[in-house]
Motif scaffolding. Structure first.
Motif, PDB file in Angstrom:
ATOM      1  N   UNK A 184       0.905  -1.158  -0.122  1.00 19.78           N
ATOM      2  CA  UNK A 184       0.020  -0.166   0.109  1.00 19.78           C
ATOM      3  C   UNK A 184       0.928   1.282   0.004  1.00 19.78           C
ATOM      4  N   UNK A 185       1.805   1.249   0.785  1.00 21.45           N
ATOM      5  CA  UNK A 185       2.873   2.590   0.842  1.00 21.45           C
ATOM      6  C   UNK A 185       3.388   2.549  -0.605  1.00 21.45           C
ATOM      7  N   UNK A 186       3.898   1.489  -1.179  1.00 25.65           N
ATOM      8  CA  UNK A 186       4.528   1.578  -2.559  1.00 25.65           C
ATOM      9  C   UNK A 186       3.587   2.170  -3.581  1.00 25.65           C
ATOM     10  N   UNK A 187       2.151   1.790  -3.299  1.00 29.59           N
ATOM     11  CA  UNK A 187       1.378   2.358  -4.357  1.00 29.59           C
ATOM     12  C   UNK A 187       0.971   4.076  -4.052  1.00 29.59           C
ATOM     13  N   UNK A 188       1.035   4.162  -2.738  1.00 25.51           N
ATOM     14  CA  UNK A 188       0.956   5.768  -2.409  1.00 25.51           C
ATOM     15  C   UNK A 188       2.312   6.530  -2.701  1.00 25.51           C
ATOM     16  N   UNK A 189       3.153   5.863  -2.910  1.00 26.31           N
ATOM     17  CA  UNK A 189       4.467   6.557  -3.262  1.00 26.31           C
ATOM     18  C   UNK A 189       4.393   6.688  -4.743  1.00 26.31           C
ATOM     19  N   UNK A 190       3.752   5.839  -5.332  1.00 27.69           N
ATOM     20  CA  UNK A 190       3.870   5.777  -6.856  1.00 27.69           C
ATOM     21  C   UNK A 190       2.648   6.918  -7.360  1.00 27.69           C
ATOM     22  N   UNK A 191       1.615   6.750  -6.681  1.00 28.30           N
ATOM     23  CA  UNK A 191       0.671   7.915  -6.970  1.00 28.30           C
ATOM     24  C   UNK A 191       1.102   9.185  -6.516  1.00 28.30           C
ATOM     25  N   UNK A 192       2.014   9.521  -5.574  1.00 23.87           N
ATOM     26  CA  UNK A 192       2.489  10.929  -5.512  1.00 23.87           C
ATOM     27  C   UNK A 192       3.541  11.045  -6.344  1.00 23.87           C
ATOM     28  N   UNK A 193       4.281  10.357  -6.751  1.00 25.46           N
ATOM     29  CA  UNK A 193       5.490  10.555  -7.876  1.00 25.46           C
ATOM     30  C   UNK A 193       4.391  10.895  -8.907  1.00 25.46           C
ATOM     31  N   UNK A 194       3.501  10.271  -9.541  1.00 31.62           N
ATOM     32  CA  UNK A 194       2.759  10.403 -10.546  1.00 31.62           C
ATOM     33  C   UNK A 194       2.205  11.927 -10.783  1.00 31.62           C
ATOM     34  N   UNK A 195       1.559  12.338  -9.505  1.00 32.62           N
ATOM     35  CA  UNK A 195       1.236  13.700  -9.508  1.00 32.62           C
ATOM     36  C   UNK A 195       2.163  14.646  -9.447  1.00 32.62           C
ATOM     37  N   UNK A 196       3.344  14.397  -8.897  1.00 28.63           N
ATOM     38  CA  UNK A 196       4.577  15.378  -8.898  1.00 28.63           C
ATOM     39  C   UNK A 196       4.893  15.343 -10.419  1.00 28.63           C
ATOM     40  N   UNK A 197       4.902  14.414 -11.167  1.00 27.52           N
ATOM     41  CA  UNK A 197       5.406  14.224 -12.522  1.00 27.52           C
ATOM     42  C   UNK A 197       4.630  15.087 -13.449  1.00 27.52           C
ATOM     43  N   UNK A 198       3.204  15.083 -13.001  1.00 26.53           N
ATOM     44  CA  UNK A 198       2.092  15.588 -13.920  1.00 26.53           C
ATOM     45  C   UNK A 198       2.151  17.162 -13.679  1.00 26.53           C
ATOM     46  N   UNK A 199       2.553  17.607 -12.159  1.00 26.43           N
ATOM     47  CA  UNK A 199       2.460  18.867 -11.900  1.00 26.43           C
ATOM     48  C   UNK A 199       3.650  19.382 -12.769  1.00 26.43           C
ATOM     49  N   UNK A 200       4.842  18.811 -12.715  1.00 22.73           N
ATOM     50  CA  UNK A 200       5.925  19.200 -13.583  1.00 22.73           C
ATOM     51  C   UNK A 200       5.767  19.231 -14.983  1.00 22.73           C
ATOM     52  N   UNK A 201       5.058  18.423 -15.508  1.00 24.38           N
ATOM     53  CA  UNK A 201       4.845  18.619 -16.802  1.00 24.38           C
ATOM     54  C   UNK A 201       3.858  19.495 -17.376  1.00 24.38           C
ATOM     55  N   UNK A 202       2.843  19.952 -16.483  1.00 23.41           N
ATOM     56  CA  UNK A 202       2.033  21.068 -16.796  1.00 23.41           C
ATOM     57  C   UNK A 202       2.922  22.262 -16.758  1.00 23.41           C
ATOM     58  N   UNK A 203       3.719  22.377 -15.675  1.00 22.73           N
ATOM     59  CA  UNK A 203       4.805  23.513 -15.553  1.00 22.73           C
ATOM     60  C   UNK A 203       5.576  23.732 -17.104  1.00 22.73           C
ATOM     61  N   UNK A 204       6.002  22.736 -17.263  1.00 20.47           N
ATOM     62  CA  UNK A 204       6.908  22.793 -18.469  1.00 20.47           C
ATOM     63  C   UNK A 204       5.978  22.987 -19.751  1.00 20.47           C
ATOM     64  N   UNK A 205       4.805  22.482 -19.806  1.00 20.46           N
ATOM     65  CA  UNK A 205       4.043  22.971 -20.979  1.00 20.46           C
ATOM     66  C   UNK A 205       3.731  24.386 -21.085  1.00 20.46           C
ATOM     67  N   UNK A 206       3.424  24.822 -19.745  1.00 23.24           N
ATOM     68  CA  UNK A 206       3.101  26.261 -19.698  1.00 23.24           C
ATOM     69  C   UNK A 206       4.276  27.168 -20.145  1.00 23.24           C
ATOM     70  N   UNK A 207       5.524  26.926 -19.719  1.00 25.08           N
ATOM     71  CA  UNK A 207       6.515  27.551 -20.087  1.00 25.08           C
ATOM     72  C   UNK A 207       6.871  27.496 -21.634  1.00 25.08           C
ATOM     73  N   UNK A 208       6.599  26.099 -22.017  1.00 28.38           N
ATOM     74  CA  UNK A 208       6.661  25.952 -23.916  1.00 28.38           C
ATOM     75  C   UNK A 208       5.764  26.939 -24.326  1.00 28.38           C
ATOM     76  N   UNK A 209       4.602  26.959 -24.032  1.00 31.49           N
ATOM     77  CA  UNK A 209       3.493  27.839 -24.446  1.00 31.49           C
ATOM     78  C   UNK A 209       3.940  29.385 -24.266  1.00 31.49           C
ATOM     79  N   UNK A 210       4.400  29.811 -23.241  1.00 30.38           N
ATOM     80  CA  UNK A 210       4.775  31.011 -23.254  1.00 30.38           C
ATOM     81  C   UNK A 210       6.017  31.311 -24.049  1.00 30.38           C
ATOM     82  N   UNK A 211       6.972  30.523 -24.056  1.00 28.97           N
ATOM     83  CA  UNK A 211       8.126  30.724 -25.228  1.00 28.97           C
ATOM     84  C   UNK A 211       7.745  30.697 -26.556  1.00 28.97           C
ATOM     85  N   UNK A 212       6.646  29.981 -26.998  1.00 27.10           N
ATOM     86  CA  UNK A 212       6.189  29.931 -28.279  1.00 27.10           C
ATOM     87  C   UNK A 212       5.680  31.161 -28.518  1.00 27.10           C
ATOM     88  N   UNK A 213       4.861  31.924 -27.742  1.00 28.24           N
ATOM     89  CA  UNK A 213       4.111  33.033 -27.807  1.00 28.24           C
ATOM     90  C   UNK A 213       5.471  34.162 -28.001  1.00 28.24           C
TER      91      UNK A 213
END
Length: 251
Positions: A110-139
């Protein structure tokens, strides 16, 4: 008077029916629950499970120590009844140990699943930040290209630079020409004239050597003095005059 009484009864029936309908809906769909405390975060849940796993490890270690004690006692006990009693206690301890180990394994999963979920959320947030930065750079890049960079102007500029460099090379070639050398001179004629000039120089050297007297030619010239003034005078047979002629003996 009767009209007012009828309206009162009608409103009472309407309110009663509304209450009954509301009670029926609550019975079917359930009553809306009051909002409780917010759920724990993934980090808090993972830490709680980590503590639980540590607590189970402590219990398992204690049971292993107790089981080892029963095993040592069974080896040293000679009474069959006492050995059977110790064996029964050891089996109970082993059952509890297996139960705690199973709980620990479930907690770890269960702890492994929680850590995997937390890692997925952090990766998703980092991806959203990167996509936002790329959009701004594109503009910003589109804006810069549209305002400050024109591909047609750049091509015209590079073409002009190529033309200017070609003209500059032609100017250097023109400045590097030798104005005193005619263009219709043949190299073979120049080589023949150079050989003739060399022959003339040799003839002049021979004429000059024939016109010089024999006593002034280089082999007849006296040797350059090397001694210091006041040194020993050489013998008379070896002395010569200023013209290189030998001096007469005195005696």
């Amino acid at each position: 008077r009767f009209a007012g009484y009828g309206q009162y009864r009608f409103r009472s029936k309407t309110k009663r029916r509304a209450k009954e309908s509301t009670a029926e809906m609550k019975r079917v769909f359930g009553k809306k629950k009051d909002p409780g405390p917010p759920p724990p975060s993934l980090h808090d849940a993972s830490e709680a499970m980590d503590k639980r796993v540590d607590h189970l490890d402590v219990k398992i270690t204690a049971l292993e120590k107790e089981l080892k004690g029963y095993r040592d006692k069974m080896k040293s006990t000679k009474s069959p009844a006492a050995k059977k009693n110790l064996q029964k206690r050891a089996l109970d301890v082993l059952k509890r140990k297996r139960m705690y180990e199973q709980q620990r394994d479930q907690m770890c999963n269960q702890q492994f699943n929680l850590d995997q979920a937390r890692h997925g959320i952090e990766s998703a947030k980092a991806s959203v930040t990167a996509v936002g930065a790329l959009k701004q750079a594109n503009v910003e890049l589109k804006k810069t290209i549209k305002q400050d960079l024109n591909i047609d102007e750049i091509e015209d500029m590079t073409d002009d630079m190529a033309d200017l460099m070609e003209d500059f090379n032609e100017i250097n070639d023109a400045l590097g020409r030798n104005f005193a050398t005619p263009e219709d001179i043949d190299e073979e004629d120049l080589e023949a004239e150079l050989e003739m000039l060399g022959d003339e120089l040799e003839e002049e050297d021979e004429l000059e050597s024939e016109s010089v007297p024999s006593y002034l030619q280089e082999p007849s010239l006296p040797a350059q003095p090397t001694g210091l003034p006041g040194s020993k005078v050489p013998a008379a047979e070896n002395r010569v005059d200023e013209y290189g002629l030998p001096l007469a003996h005195n005696g």
